[in-house]
Scaffold this motif. Structure first.
Motif, PDB file in Angstrom:
ATOM      1  N   GLY A  47       0.819  -1.280   0.215  1.00 26.21           N
ATOM      2  CA  GLY A  47      -0.208  -0.018  -0.188  1.00 26.21           C
ATOM      3  C   GLY A  47       0.617   1.286   0.047  1.00 26.21           C
ATOM      4  O   GLY A  47       0.517   2.241  -0.750  1.00 26.21           O
ATOM      5  N   GLU A  48       1.989   1.229   0.821  1.00 30.29           N
ATOM      6  CA  GLU A  48       2.705   2.387   1.002  1.00 30.29           C
ATOM      7  C   GLU A  48       3.545   2.726  -0.394  1.00 30.29           C
ATOM      8  O   GLU A  48       3.711   3.672  -0.931  1.00 30.29           O
ATOM      9  CB  GLU A  48       3.907   2.111   1.890  1.00 30.29           C
ATOM     10  CG  GLU A  48       3.275   2.039   3.363  1.00 30.29           C
ATOM     11  CD  GLU A  48       4.272   1.856   4.320  1.00 30.29           C
ATOM     12  OE1 GLU A  48       5.480   1.652   3.983  1.00 30.29           O
ATOM     13  OE2 GLU A  48       3.877   1.662   5.451  1.00 30.29           O
ATOM     14  N   LEU A  49       3.775   1.597  -1.017  1.00 24.58           N
ATOM     15  CA  LEU A  49       4.780   1.534  -2.341  1.00 24.58           C
ATOM     16  C   LEU A  49       3.472   2.272  -3.586  1.00 24.58           C
ATOM     17  O   LEU A  49       4.008   3.055  -4.286  1.00 24.58           O
ATOM     18  CB  LEU A  49       5.039   0.207  -2.677  1.00 24.58           C
ATOM     19  CG  LEU A  49       6.102   0.094  -3.914  1.00 24.58           C
ATOM     20  CD1 LEU A  49       7.351   1.207  -3.715  1.00 24.58           C
ATOM     21  CD2 LEU A  49       6.507  -1.312  -3.982  1.00 24.58           C
ATOM     22  N   LEU A  50       2.456   1.546  -3.494  1.00 23.66           N
ATOM     23  CA  LEU A  50       1.439   2.050  -4.339  1.00 23.66           C
ATOM     24  C   LEU A  50       1.118   3.510  -4.387  1.00 23.66           C
ATOM     25  O   LEU A  50       1.253   4.115  -5.436  1.00 23.66           O
ATOM     26  CB  LEU A  50       0.088   1.315  -4.587  1.00 23.66           C
ATOM     27  CG  LEU A  50       0.155  -0.266  -4.879  1.00 23.66           C
ATOM     28  CD1 LEU A  50      -1.102  -0.771  -4.556  1.00 23.66           C
ATOM     29  CD2 LEU A  50       0.444  -0.321  -6.402  1.00 23.66           C
ATOM     30  N   VAL A  51       1.039   3.971  -2.966  1.00 27.00           N
ATOM     31  CA  VAL A  51       0.732   5.491  -2.959  1.00 27.00           C
ATOM     32  C   VAL A  51       1.996   6.201  -3.307  1.00 27.00           C
ATOM     33  O   VAL A  51       1.906   7.202  -3.995  1.00 27.00           O
ATOM     34  CB  VAL A  51       0.398   5.853  -1.229  1.00 27.00           C
ATOM     35  CG1 VAL A  51       0.211   7.353  -1.133  1.00 27.00           C
ATOM     36  CG2 VAL A  51      -0.966   5.009  -1.293  1.00 27.00           C
ATOM     37  N   THR A  52       3.012   5.847  -2.846  1.00 27.88           N
ATOM     38  CA  THR A  52       4.385   6.636  -3.366  1.00 27.88           C
ATOM     39  C   THR A  52       4.861   6.552  -4.899  1.00 27.88           C
ATOM     40  O   THR A  52       5.176   7.732  -5.296  1.00 27.88           O
ATOM     41  CB  THR A  52       5.701   5.893  -2.875  1.00 27.88           C
ATOM     42  OG1 THR A  52       5.503   5.812  -1.259  1.00 27.88           O
ATOM     43  CG2 THR A  52       7.178   6.511  -3.109  1.00 27.88           C
ATOM     44  N   LEU A  53       4.339   5.672  -5.478  1.00 28.05           N
ATOM     45  CA  LEU A  53       4.402   5.783  -7.184  1.00 28.05           C
ATOM     46  C   LEU A  53       3.169   6.526  -7.520  1.00 28.05           C
ATOM     47  O   LEU A  53       3.236   6.595  -8.934  1.00 28.05           O
ATOM     48  CB  LEU A  53       4.431   4.225  -7.459  1.00 28.05           C
ATOM     49  CG  LEU A  53       5.587   3.463  -6.955  1.00 28.05           C
ATOM     50  CD1 LEU A  53       5.265   1.820  -7.654  1.00 28.05           C
ATOM     51  CD2 LEU A  53       6.949   3.959  -7.785  1.00 28.05           C
ATOM     52  N   GLY A  54       2.303   6.786  -7.000  1.00 32.67           N
ATOM     53  CA  GLY A  54       1.120   7.697  -7.415  1.00 32.67           C
ATOM     54  C   GLY A  54       0.152   6.881  -8.096  1.00 32.67           C
ATOM     55  O   GLY A  54      -0.785   7.311  -8.860  1.00 32.67           O
ATOM     56  N   LEU A  55       0.132   5.438  -7.974  1.00 35.85           N
ATOM     57  CA  LEU A  55      -0.621   4.721  -8.334  1.00 35.85           C
ATOM     58  C   LEU A  55      -2.104   4.595  -7.967  1.00 35.85           C
ATOM     59  O   LEU A  55      -3.217   4.495  -8.584  1.00 35.85           O
ATOM     60  CB  LEU A  55      -0.239   3.296  -8.637  1.00 35.85           C
ATOM     61  CG  LEU A  55       1.094   3.214  -9.561  1.00 35.85           C
ATOM     62  CD1 LEU A  55       1.395   1.749  -9.285  1.00 35.85           C
ATOM     63  CD2 LEU A  55       0.776   3.274 -10.987  1.00 35.85           C
ATOM     64  N   VAL A  56      -2.224   4.858  -6.632  1.00 34.92           N
ATOM     65  CA  VAL A  56      -3.501   4.988  -5.991  1.00 34.92           C
ATOM     66  C   VAL A  56      -3.522   6.240  -5.110  1.00 34.92           C
ATOM     67  O   VAL A  56      -2.440   6.207  -4.405  1.00 34.92           O
ATOM     68  CB  VAL A  56      -4.051   3.515  -5.214  1.00 34.92           C
ATOM     69  CG1 VAL A  56      -4.283   2.681  -6.182  1.00 34.92           C
ATOM     70  CG2 VAL A  56      -2.804   2.954  -4.325  1.00 34.92           C
ATOM     71  N   ALA A  57      -4.638   6.545  -4.434  1.00 35.88           N
ATOM     72  CA  ALA A  57      -4.622   7.378  -3.362  1.00 35.88           C
ATOM     73  C   ALA A  57      -4.497   6.754  -1.921  1.00 35.88           C
ATOM     74  O   ALA A  57      -4.840   5.569  -1.953  1.00 35.88           O
ATOM     75  CB  ALA A  57      -5.893   8.293  -3.281  1.00 35.88           C
ATOM     76  N   GLN A  58      -4.095   7.488  -0.978  1.00 33.69           N
ATOM     77  CA  GLN A  58      -4.014   6.967   0.348  1.00 33.69           C
ATOM     78  C   GLN A  58      -5.289   6.411   0.856  1.00 33.69           C
ATOM     79  O   GLN A  58      -5.446   5.378   1.526  1.00 33.69           O
ATOM     80  CB  GLN A  58      -3.387   7.995   1.363  1.00 33.69           C
ATOM     81  CG  GLN A  58      -3.300   7.151   2.869  1.00 33.69           C
ATOM     82  CD  GLN A  58      -2.298   6.254   2.893  1.00 33.69           C
ATOM     83  OE1 GLN A  58      -1.399   6.288   2.613  1.00 33.69           O
ATOM     84  NE2 GLN A  58      -2.945   5.096   3.490  1.00 33.69           N
ATOM     85  N   ARG A  59      -6.385   7.082   0.449  1.00 31.84           N
ATOM     86  CA  ARG A  59      -7.669   6.811   0.868  1.00 31.84           C
ATOM     87  C   ARG A  59      -8.234   5.284   0.249  1.00 31.84           C
ATOM     88  O   ARG A  59      -9.088   4.666   0.760  1.00 31.84           O
ATOM     89  CB  ARG A  59      -9.020   7.702   0.539  1.00 31.84           C
ATOM     90  CG  ARG A  59     -10.256   7.493   1.193  1.00 31.84           C
ATOM     91  CD  ARG A  59     -10.420   7.175   2.375  1.00 31.84           C
ATOM     92  NE  ARG A  59     -11.549   6.701   2.757  1.00 31.84           N
ATOM     93  CZ  ARG A  59     -12.464   7.274   3.740  1.00 31.84           C
ATOM     94  NH1 ARG A  59     -12.163   8.463   4.160  1.00 31.84           N
ATOM     95  NH2 ARG A  59     -13.470   6.683   3.837  1.00 31.84           N
ATOM     96  N   GLU A  60      -7.669   5.282  -0.927  1.00 28.34           N
ATOM     97  CA  GLU A  60      -8.117   4.121  -1.363  1.00 28.34           C
ATOM     98  C   GLU A  60      -7.388   2.792  -0.792  1.00 28.34           C
ATOM     99  O   GLU A  60      -7.986   1.732  -0.704  1.00 28.34           O
ATOM    100  CB  GLU A  60      -7.920   4.068  -3.088  1.00 28.34           C
ATOM    101  CG  GLU A  60      -8.572   4.939  -3.849  1.00 28.34           C
ATOM    102  CD  GLU A  60      -7.993   5.271  -5.104  1.00 28.34           C
ATOM    103  OE1 GLU A  60      -6.810   5.109  -5.483  1.00 28.34           O
ATOM    104  OE2 GLU A  60      -8.746   5.834  -6.155  1.00 28.34           O
ATOM    105  N   VAL A  61      -6.105   2.880  -0.272  1.00 28.10           N
ATOM    106  CA  VAL A  61      -5.568   1.900   0.480  1.00 28.10           C
ATOM    107  C   VAL A  61      -6.467   1.665   1.635  1.00 28.10           C
ATOM    108  O   VAL A  61      -6.615   0.393   2.306  1.00 28.10           O
ATOM    109  CB  VAL A  61      -4.055   2.359   0.713  1.00 28.10           C
ATOM    110  CG1 VAL A  61      -3.114   1.438   1.499  1.00 28.10           C
ATOM    111  CG2 VAL A  61      -3.307   2.429  -0.815  1.00 28.10           C
ATOM    112  N   THR A  62      -6.547   3.099   2.503  1.00 24.93           N
ATOM    113  CA  THR A  62      -7.251   3.000   3.616  1.00 24.93           C
ATOM    114  C   THR A  62      -8.549   1.996   3.425  1.00 24.93           C
ATOM    115  O   THR A  62      -8.842   1.301   4.211  1.00 24.93           O
ATOM    116  CB  THR A  62      -7.591   4.206   4.224  1.00 24.93           C
ATOM    117  OG1 THR A  62      -6.514   4.634   4.266  1.00 24.93           O
ATOM    118  CG2 THR A  62      -8.085   4.230   5.402  1.00 24.93           C
TER     119      THR A  62
END
Length: 88
Positions: A47-62
Protein backbone atom coordinates in the motif's frame (compact mmCIF):
# COMPACT_ATOMS: atom_id res chain seq x y z
CA UNK A 1 -10.25 -33.15 11.70
CA UNK A 2 -8.41 -30.19 10.13
CA UNK A 3 -9.64 -26.69 10.90
CA UNK A 4 -10.74 -24.52 8.00
CA UNK A 5 -8.24 -21.78 7.27
CA UNK A 6 -9.69 -18.40 6.33
CA UNK A 7 -7.61 -16.60 3.72
CA UNK A 8 -7.93 -12.83 3.65
CA UNK A 9 -7.99 -11.19 0.22
CA UNK A 10 -4.77 -9.38 -0.60
CA UNK A 11 -4.70 -5.61 -0.73
CA UNK A 12 -3.65 -5.52 -4.38
CA UNK A 13 -6.45 -7.91 -5.37
CA UNK A 14 -8.99 -5.74 -3.56
CA UNK A 15 -7.78 -2.62 -5.36
CA UNK A 16 -7.90 -4.36 -8.75
CA UNK A 17 -11.36 -5.77 -8.00
CA UNK A 18 -12.61 -2.27 -7.12
CA UNK A 19 -11.19 -0.86 -10.35
CA UNK A 20 -8.71 1.37 -8.49
CA UNK A 21 -5.60 -0.37 -9.85
CA UNK A 22 -4.71 -1.94 -13.18
CA UNK A 23 -3.64 -5.62 -12.92
CA UNK A 24 -0.46 -4.92 -14.90
CA UNK A 25 0.45 -2.04 -12.59
CA UNK A 26 -0.05 -4.38 -9.63
CA UNK A 27 2.29 -6.97 -11.16
CA UNK A 28 4.96 -4.36 -11.86
CA UNK A 29 4.67 -2.97 -8.34
CA UNK A 30 4.93 -6.45 -6.80
CA UNK A 31 8.12 -7.08 -8.81
CA UNK A 32 9.50 -3.72 -7.67
CA UNK A 33 8.61 -4.56 -4.09
CA UNK A 34 10.49 -7.87 -4.33
CA UNK A 35 13.56 -6.22 -5.85
CA UNK A 36 13.64 -3.47 -3.20
CA UNK A 37 14.09 -5.75 -0.19
CA UNK A 38 16.53 -3.97 2.10
CA UNK A 39 19.62 -5.41 3.74
CA UNK A 40 17.53 -6.23 6.81
CA UNK A 41 15.23 -8.35 4.64
CA UNK A 42 12.30 -5.97 5.16
CA UNK A 43 9.93 -5.23 2.28
CA UNK A 44 8.11 -1.95 1.87
CA UNK A 45 4.39 -2.49 2.35
CA UNK A 46 2.50 -2.73 -0.92
CA UNK A 47 0.00 0.00 0.00
CA UNK A 48 2.80 2.42 0.85
CA UNK A 49 4.60 1.65 -2.38
CA UNK A 50 1.45 2.10 -4.47
CA UNK A 51 0.82 5.52 -2.90
CA UNK A 52 4.47 6.57 -3.28
CA UNK A 53 4.35 5.67 -6.98
CA UNK A 54 1.13 7.65 -7.38
CA UNK A 55 -0.84 4.62 -8.57
CA UNK A 56 -3.57 4.90 -5.93
CA UNK A 57 -4.62 7.46 -3.32
CA UNK A 58 -4.01 6.90 0.39
CA UNK A 59 -7.79 6.82 0.96
CA UNK A 60 -8.15 3.96 -1.53
CA UNK A 61 -5.52 1.95 0.37
CA UNK A 62 -7.28 2.77 3.65
CA UNK A 63 -10.62 1.58 2.29
CA UNK A 64 -9.07 -1.61 0.91
CA UNK A 65 -7.34 -2.35 4.24
CA UNK A 66 -10.62 -1.78 6.07
CA UNK A 67 -12.32 -4.29 3.76
CA UNK A 68 -9.47 -6.78 4.18
CA UNK A 69 -9.66 -6.58 7.97
CA UNK A 70 -13.45 -6.32 8.20
CA UNK A 71 -13.34 -2.85 9.77
CA UNK A 72 -15.13 0.42 9.13
CA UNK A 73 -13.31 3.62 8.27
CA UNK A 74 -14.35 6.42 10.59
CA UNK A 75 -14.15 10.00 9.38
CA UNK A 76 -12.23 12.42 11.61
CA UNK A 77 -15.16 14.85 11.44
CA UNK A 78 -17.27 12.36 13.37
CA UNK A 79 -15.28 13.15 16.51
CA UNK A 80 -15.10 16.41 18.49
CA UNK A 81 -11.97 18.46 17.96
CA UNK A 82 -11.27 18.60 21.70
CA UNK A 83 -12.03 15.99 24.36
CA UNK A 84 -15.24 16.49 26.24
CA UNK A 85 -14.31 16.74 29.91
CA UNK A 86 -16.70 16.11 32.74
CA UNK A 87 -16.65 18.38 35.77
CA UNK A 88 -15.08 16.57 38.71
Amino acid sequence: MAAAVSVRPRIGEILVERGKLDPLALERTLRLQQSNVGSGGKQERLGELLVTLGLVAQREVTDALAQQLGLRVIEAGAYPEFPILEDA
